[in-house]
Design an enzyme around this catalytic site. Sequence first.
Site, mmCIF file in Angstrom:
data_model
loop_
_atom_site.group_PDB
_atom_site.id
_atom_site.type_symbol
_atom_site.label_atom_id
_atom_site.label_comp_id
_atom_site.label_asym_id
_atom_site.label_seq_id
_atom_site.Cartn_x
_atom_site.Cartn_y
_atom_site.Cartn_z
ATOM 1 N N GLU A 139 1.973 10.625 1.515
ATOM 2 C CA GLU A 139 2.410 9.092 1.851
ATOM 3 C C GLU A 139 1.954 8.762 3.230
ATOM 4 O O GLU A 139 1.544 7.742 3.469
ATOM 5 C CB GLU A 139 3.809 9.141 1.623
ATOM 6 C CG GLU A 139 4.750 9.310 0.260
ATOM 7 C CD GLU A 139 3.944 8.501 -0.743
ATOM 8 O OE1 GLU A 139 3.539 7.507 -0.656
ATOM 9 O OE2 GLU A 139 4.025 9.114 -1.930
ATOM 10 N N HIS A 142 -1.386 7.529 2.930
ATOM 11 C CA HIS A 142 -1.467 5.969 2.588
ATOM 12 C C HIS A 142 -1.373 5.119 3.761
ATOM 13 O O HIS A 142 -2.012 3.966 3.751
ATOM 14 C CB HIS A 142 -0.348 5.703 1.672
ATOM 15 C CG HIS A 142 -0.560 5.821 0.175
ATOM 16 N ND1 HIS A 142 -1.578 5.251 -0.428
ATOM 17 C CD2 HIS A 142 -0.016 6.852 -0.674
ATOM 18 C CE1 HIS A 142 -1.511 5.767 -1.631
ATOM 19 N NE2 HIS A 142 -0.332 6.636 -1.842
#
EC number: 3.5.1.88
Length: 184
Positions: A139, A142
Site C-alpha cells: 500500500e 501505491h
Amino acid sequence: MIYPIVAYGDPVLKKVAQDIEKGSLDVVKMSADMFETMENAHGVGLAAPQVALNLRMFVIDTSVFDDEKITPVRKTFINPVIEEEWGDEWPYEEGCLSIPGVRADVYRPANLRIRYFDTDWKEHVEEFDGMTARVIQHEYDHIEGVLFVDHLSSIKKRLLKGKLTNISKGDCDASYRMKFPIKK
C-alpha cells in the site's frame, strides 16, 4: 460510500501522492469509505490513489488471512513514512485490486518501521513483520506511485503487457465497480 477502484493505466496510480493537511478533509469518513470499498472488493489493503484521490493515506485489514501466525491488524495510515526496512527478502504472490486477475511473486524485506498519523491525528511509530509488513509495503508503494508489477523482471512485465493493456481498457473480470482510463 463505496468508491469505484481505479484500474491499471490511470495516471493517478503513477503519481507520488500529496500529504494531507490536518483539518483539510474528513479523514474519519474517508477512512470508513475506504474500508467499505476495500471490504466490498474483498481486499486486505487500499490506498487513496486507488480510489482516484492523490493523497498519502491507506487502510489495511489483515484479519482476513486465515493464519494463526498473523496478528490481525486493522488500521488507517495517514501521511506515512517507512523509516526502515530490514530482514531477509521473501517472495509472495501478490495481487492488486487495481490489477484484477494478475498475480506475481514480489520480494520484500520481512520487517519495517513506519511513522504515521491515525484518524485522530495522533502520531505513531510502529514496527511490523511478515504478512502485515508486506501489506503495508504494497500500500505504501501505491502512495509513492509504484505498482507491484513495477517490481517484476522485464521479461515478466513483457509477458503481462497484453493483460495489463486489456485491464486499462476495461477488458477484465472484477466483482467490484472499477474506473478505467481507456474507454472501449
